[in-house]
Write a protein that holds these residues in place. Structure first.
Motif, PDB file in Angstrom:
ATOM      1  N   ALA A  63       0.850  -1.193   0.000  1.00  0.00           N
ATOM      2  CA  ALA A  63       0.000   0.000   0.000  1.00  0.00           C
ATOM      3  C   ALA A  63       0.887   1.246   0.000  1.00  0.00           C
ATOM      4  CB  ALA A  63      -0.897   0.012   1.229  1.00  0.00           C
ATOM      5  N   LYS A  64       0.351   2.331  -0.498  1.00  0.00           N
ATOM      6  CA  LYS A  64       1.070   3.601  -0.451  1.00  0.00           C
ATOM      7  C   LYS A  64       1.293   3.972   1.023  1.00  0.00           C
ATOM      8  CE  LYS A  64       0.685   8.384  -2.107  1.00  0.00           C
ATOM      9  NZ  LYS A  64       1.361   8.938  -0.981  1.00  0.00           N
ATOM     10  N   ILE A  65       2.471   4.442   1.329  1.00  0.00           N
ATOM     11  CA  ILE A  65       2.803   4.820   2.696  1.00  0.00           C
ATOM     12  C   ILE A  65       1.900   5.972   3.150  1.00  0.00           C
ATOM     13  CG2 ILE A  65       4.626   5.818   4.146  1.00  0.00           C
ATOM     14  CD1 ILE A  65       6.634   4.213   2.404  1.00  0.00           C
ATOM     15  N   ALA A  66       1.391   5.855   4.365  1.00  0.00           N
ATOM     16  CA  ALA A  66       0.521   6.872   4.992  1.00  0.00           C
ATOM     17  C   ALA A  66      -0.748   7.108   4.181  1.00  0.00           C
ATOM     18  CB  ALA A  66       1.282   8.178   5.208  1.00  0.00           C
ATOM     19  N   SER A  67      -1.381   6.025   3.731  1.00  0.00           N
ATOM     20  CA  SER A  67      -2.540   6.182   2.847  1.00  0.00           C
ATOM     21  C   SER A  67      -3.854   5.637   3.401  1.00  0.00           C
ATOM     22  CB  SER A  67      -2.261   5.493   1.508  1.00  0.00           C
ATOM     23  OG  SER A  67      -2.132   4.096   1.691  1.00  0.00           O
ATOM     24  N   THR A  68      -3.867   5.149   4.638  1.00  0.00           N
ATOM     25  CA  THR A  68      -5.124   4.639   5.177  1.00  0.00           C
ATOM     26  C   THR A  68      -5.967   5.798   5.709  1.00  0.00           C
ATOM     27  OG1 THR A  68      -4.392   4.354   7.467  1.00  0.00           O
ATOM     28  CG2 THR A  68      -3.927   2.530   5.938  1.00  0.00           C
ATOM     29  N   GLU A  69      -7.090   5.466   6.286  1.00  0.00           N
ATOM     30  CA  GLU A  69      -7.966   6.487   6.871  1.00  0.00           C
ATOM     31  C   GLU A  69      -7.468   6.982   8.229  1.00  0.00           C
ATOM     32  OE1 GLU A  69     -12.004   5.110   6.853  1.00  0.00           O
ATOM     33  OE2 GLU A  69     -11.817   4.409   4.796  1.00  0.00           O
ATOM     34  N   TYR A  70      -6.373   6.428   8.711  1.00  0.00           N
ATOM     35  CA  TYR A  70      -5.790   6.882   9.972  1.00  0.00           C
ATOM     36  C   TYR A  70      -5.491   8.379   9.867  1.00  0.00           C
ATOM     37  CZ  TYR A  70      -2.495   7.244  13.853  1.00  0.00           C
ATOM     38  OH  TYR A  70      -1.851   7.610  15.003  1.00  0.00           O
ATOM     39  N   GLN A  71      -5.886   9.145  10.877  1.00  0.00           N
ATOM     40  CA  GLN A  71      -5.819  10.606  10.816  1.00  0.00           C
ATOM     41  C   GLN A  71      -4.542  11.234  11.380  1.00  0.00           C
ATOM     42  OE1 GLN A  71      -8.305  12.522   9.299  1.00  0.00           O
ATOM     43  NE2 GLN A  71      -8.849  10.476   8.613  1.00  0.00           N
ATOM     44  N   ASN A  72      -3.691  10.444  12.038  1.00  0.00           N
ATOM     45  CA  ASN A  72      -2.575  11.051  12.765  1.00  0.00           C
ATOM     46  C   ASN A  72      -1.197  10.633  12.262  1.00  0.00           C
ATOM     47  OD1 ASN A  72      -4.180  12.542  14.650  1.00  0.00           O
ATOM     48  ND2 ASN A  72      -4.716  10.581  15.557  1.00  0.00           N
ATOM     49  N   TYR A  73      -1.050  10.478  10.954  1.00  0.00           N
ATOM     50  CA  TYR A  73       0.266  10.163  10.422  1.00  0.00           C
ATOM     51  C   TYR A  73       1.226  11.317  10.708  1.00  0.00           C
ATOM     52  CZ  TYR A  73      -1.371   6.149   7.702  1.00  0.00           C
ATOM     53  OH  TYR A  73      -1.868   4.941   7.323  1.00  0.00           O
ATOM     54  N   SER A  74       2.462  10.970  11.009  1.00  0.00           N
ATOM     55  CA  SER A  74       3.480  11.993  11.237  1.00  0.00           C
ATOM     56  C   SER A  74       3.853  12.663   9.924  1.00  0.00           C
ATOM     57  CB  SER A  74       4.741  11.347  11.837  1.00  0.00           C
ATOM     58  OG  SER A  74       5.343  10.488  10.878  1.00  0.00           O
ATOM     59  N   THR A  75       4.407  13.844  10.036  1.00  0.00           N
ATOM     60  CA  THR A  75       4.903  14.550   8.856  1.00  0.00           C
ATOM     61  C   THR A  75       5.977  13.705   8.172  1.00  0.00           C
ATOM     62  OG1 THR A  75       4.443  16.655   9.928  1.00  0.00           O
ATOM     63  CG2 THR A  75       5.951  16.707   8.062  1.00  0.00           C
ATOM     64  N   GLY A  76       6.791  13.028   8.988  1.00  0.00           N
ATOM     65  CA  GLY A  76       7.841  12.175   8.440  1.00  0.00           C
ATOM     66  C   GLY A  76       7.289  11.089   7.530  1.00  0.00           C
ATOM     67  N   LEU A  77       6.236  10.403   7.968  1.00  0.00           N
ATOM     68  CA  LEU A  77       5.646   9.355   7.120  1.00  0.00           C
ATOM     69  C   LEU A  77       4.927   9.949   5.921  1.00  0.00           C
ATOM     70  CD1 LEU A  77       4.212   6.583   9.481  1.00  0.00           C
ATOM     71  CD2 LEU A  77       5.928   6.336   7.701  1.00  0.00           C
ATOM     72  N   LYS A  78       4.208  11.050   6.134  1.00  0.00           N
ATOM     73  CA  LYS A  78       3.473  11.658   5.028  1.00  0.00           C
ATOM     74  C   LYS A  78       4.406  12.179   3.933  1.00  0.00           C
ATOM     75  CE  LYS A  78       0.589  14.102   7.802  1.00  0.00           C
ATOM     76  NZ  LYS A  78      -0.452  15.077   8.154  1.00  0.00           N
ATOM     77  N   SER A  79       5.635  12.471   4.288  1.00  0.00           N
ATOM     78  CA  SER A  79       6.574  13.024   3.305  1.00  0.00           C
ATOM     79  C   SER A  79       7.265  11.947   2.466  1.00  0.00           C
ATOM     80  CB  SER A  79       7.626  13.876   4.012  1.00  0.00           C
ATOM     81  OG  SER A  79       8.490  13.051   4.777  1.00  0.00           O
ATOM     82  N   ILE A  80       7.063  10.699   2.803  1.00  0.00           N
ATOM     83  CA  ILE A  80       7.730   9.617   2.069  1.00  0.00           C
ATOM     84  C   ILE A  80       6.870   9.171   0.892  1.00  0.00           C
ATOM     85  CG2 ILE A  80       8.582   7.243   2.214  1.00  0.00           C
ATOM     86  CD1 ILE A  80       9.203   7.813   5.168  1.00  0.00           C
ATOM     87  N   ASN A  81       7.447   9.222  -0.282  1.00  0.00           N
ATOM     88  CA  ASN A  81       6.779   8.699  -1.471  1.00  0.00           C
ATOM     89  C   ASN A  81       7.131   7.223  -1.588  1.00  0.00           C
ATOM     90  OD1 ASN A  81       5.614  11.131  -2.396  1.00  0.00           O
ATOM     91  ND2 ASN A  81       7.622  11.783  -3.136  1.00  0.00           N
ATOM     92  N   GLY A  82       6.185   6.437  -2.002  1.00  0.00           N
ATOM     93  CA  GLY A  82       6.450   5.018  -2.177  1.00  0.00           C
ATOM     94  C   GLY A  82       5.415   4.171  -1.481  1.00  0.00           C
ATOM     95  N   SER A  83       5.670   2.898  -1.473  1.00  0.00           N
ATOM     96  CA  SER A  83       4.733   1.946  -0.876  1.00  0.00           C
ATOM     97  C   SER A  83       5.446   1.121   0.191  1.00  0.00           C
ATOM     98  CB  SER A  83       4.159   1.024  -1.958  1.00  0.00           C
ATOM     99  OG  SER A  83       5.194   0.225  -2.500  1.00  0.00           O
ATOM    100  N   TRP A  84       4.636   0.382   0.934  1.00  0.00           N
ATOM    101  CA  TRP A  84       5.169  -0.503   1.956  1.00  0.00           C
ATOM    102  C   TRP A  84       5.644  -1.797   1.297  1.00  0.00           C
ATOM    103  CZ3 TRP A  84       6.883   1.541   5.985  1.00  0.00           C
ATOM    104  CH2 TRP A  84       6.222   2.590   6.636  1.00  0.00           C
ATOM    105  N   SER A  85       6.731  -1.694   0.569  1.00  0.00           N
ATOM    106  CA  SER A  85       7.376  -2.857  -0.050  1.00  0.00           C
ATOM    107  C   SER A  85       8.104  -3.640   1.043  1.00  0.00           C
ATOM    108  CB  SER A  85       8.393  -2.380  -1.089  1.00  0.00           C
ATOM    109  OG  SER A  85       9.410  -1.613  -0.444  1.00  0.00           O
ATOM    110  N   LYS A  86       8.587  -4.799   0.690  1.00  0.00           N
ATOM    111  CA  LYS A  86       9.352  -5.585   1.667  1.00  0.00           C
ATOM    112  C   LYS A  86      10.559  -4.800   2.155  1.00  0.00           C
ATOM    113  CE  LYS A  86       7.862 -10.092   0.080  1.00  0.00           C
ATOM    114  NZ  LYS A  86       8.225 -11.383  -0.498  1.00  0.00           N
ATOM    115  N   SER A  87      11.249  -4.125   1.250  1.00  0.00           N
ATOM    116  CA  SER A  87      12.445  -3.388   1.665  1.00  0.00           C
ATOM    117  C   SER A  87      12.082  -2.197   2.564  1.00  0.00           C
ATOM    118  CB  SER A  87      13.265  -2.934   0.461  1.00  0.00           C
ATOM    119  OG  SER A  87      12.508  -2.096  -0.374  1.00  0.00           O
ATOM    120  N   ASN A  88      10.999  -1.481   2.262  1.00  0.00           N
ATOM    121  CA  ASN A  88      10.593  -0.369   3.125  1.00  0.00           C
ATOM    122  C   ASN A  88      10.100  -0.864   4.477  1.00  0.00           C
ATOM    123  OD1 ASN A  88      11.312   1.779   1.500  1.00  0.00           O
ATOM    124  ND2 ASN A  88       9.321   1.906   0.499  1.00  0.00           N
TER     125      ASN A  88
END
Length: 131
Positions: A63-88
């Motif tokens: 899934a895209k990082i910081a893309s769920t309906e969760y409302q309190n993602y940190s700025t750090g997570l929201k600033s990362i482009n990409g998905s939750w791959s095995k390496s990430n």
């Protein structure tokens, strides 16, 4: 892959011996894996629709990082482009703050790479569930 749903979130990790990689772990690693999953369950749900305390984990893999309906993602997570791959996922589980400075995710303190790998496989299998 068959998963058993638990009514008590605290006991779900005790029911994952049917997860495909569990048998590859030695006794000590199995115990560490159960502790790690139980620790995850302190904040996370294995359901895709429960984002109360933190993002649900059912569909996190790829899934895209910081893309769920969760409302309190940190700025750090929201600033990362990409998905939750095995390496990430591996980087994040090894050191959440290094991966996404300011994240509320505590360091899971997992030093055994085989446990991190097992958690990632668990998340990929959880993602593939149809229910």
């Amino acid at each position: 892959i068959k998963f058993i749903e638990a009514t008590n979130r605290d006991n779900i990790a005790e029911r994952i011996d049917i997860f495909s990689r569990y048998s590859e772990l030695n006794t000590e690693q199995k115990q560490k894996f159960i502790v790690a999953i139980n620790n995850c369950m302190t904040c996370h749900s294995l359901n895709n629709d429960n984002h109360d305390k933190s993002p649900g984990l059912k569909a996190v893999y790829n899934a895209k990082i910081a893309s769920t309906e969760y409302q309190n993602y940190s700025t750090g997570l929201k600033s990362i482009n990409g998905s939750w791959s095995k390496s990430n996922l591996k980087l994040f589980l090894h050191s959440p703050q290094k991966f996404a400075p300011g994240t509320s995710m505590p360091n899971p303190q997992i030093s055994d790479q085989k446990i991190i790998d097992a958690i990632i496989v668990f998340l990929t299998e959880l993602n593939s569930r149809k229910d």
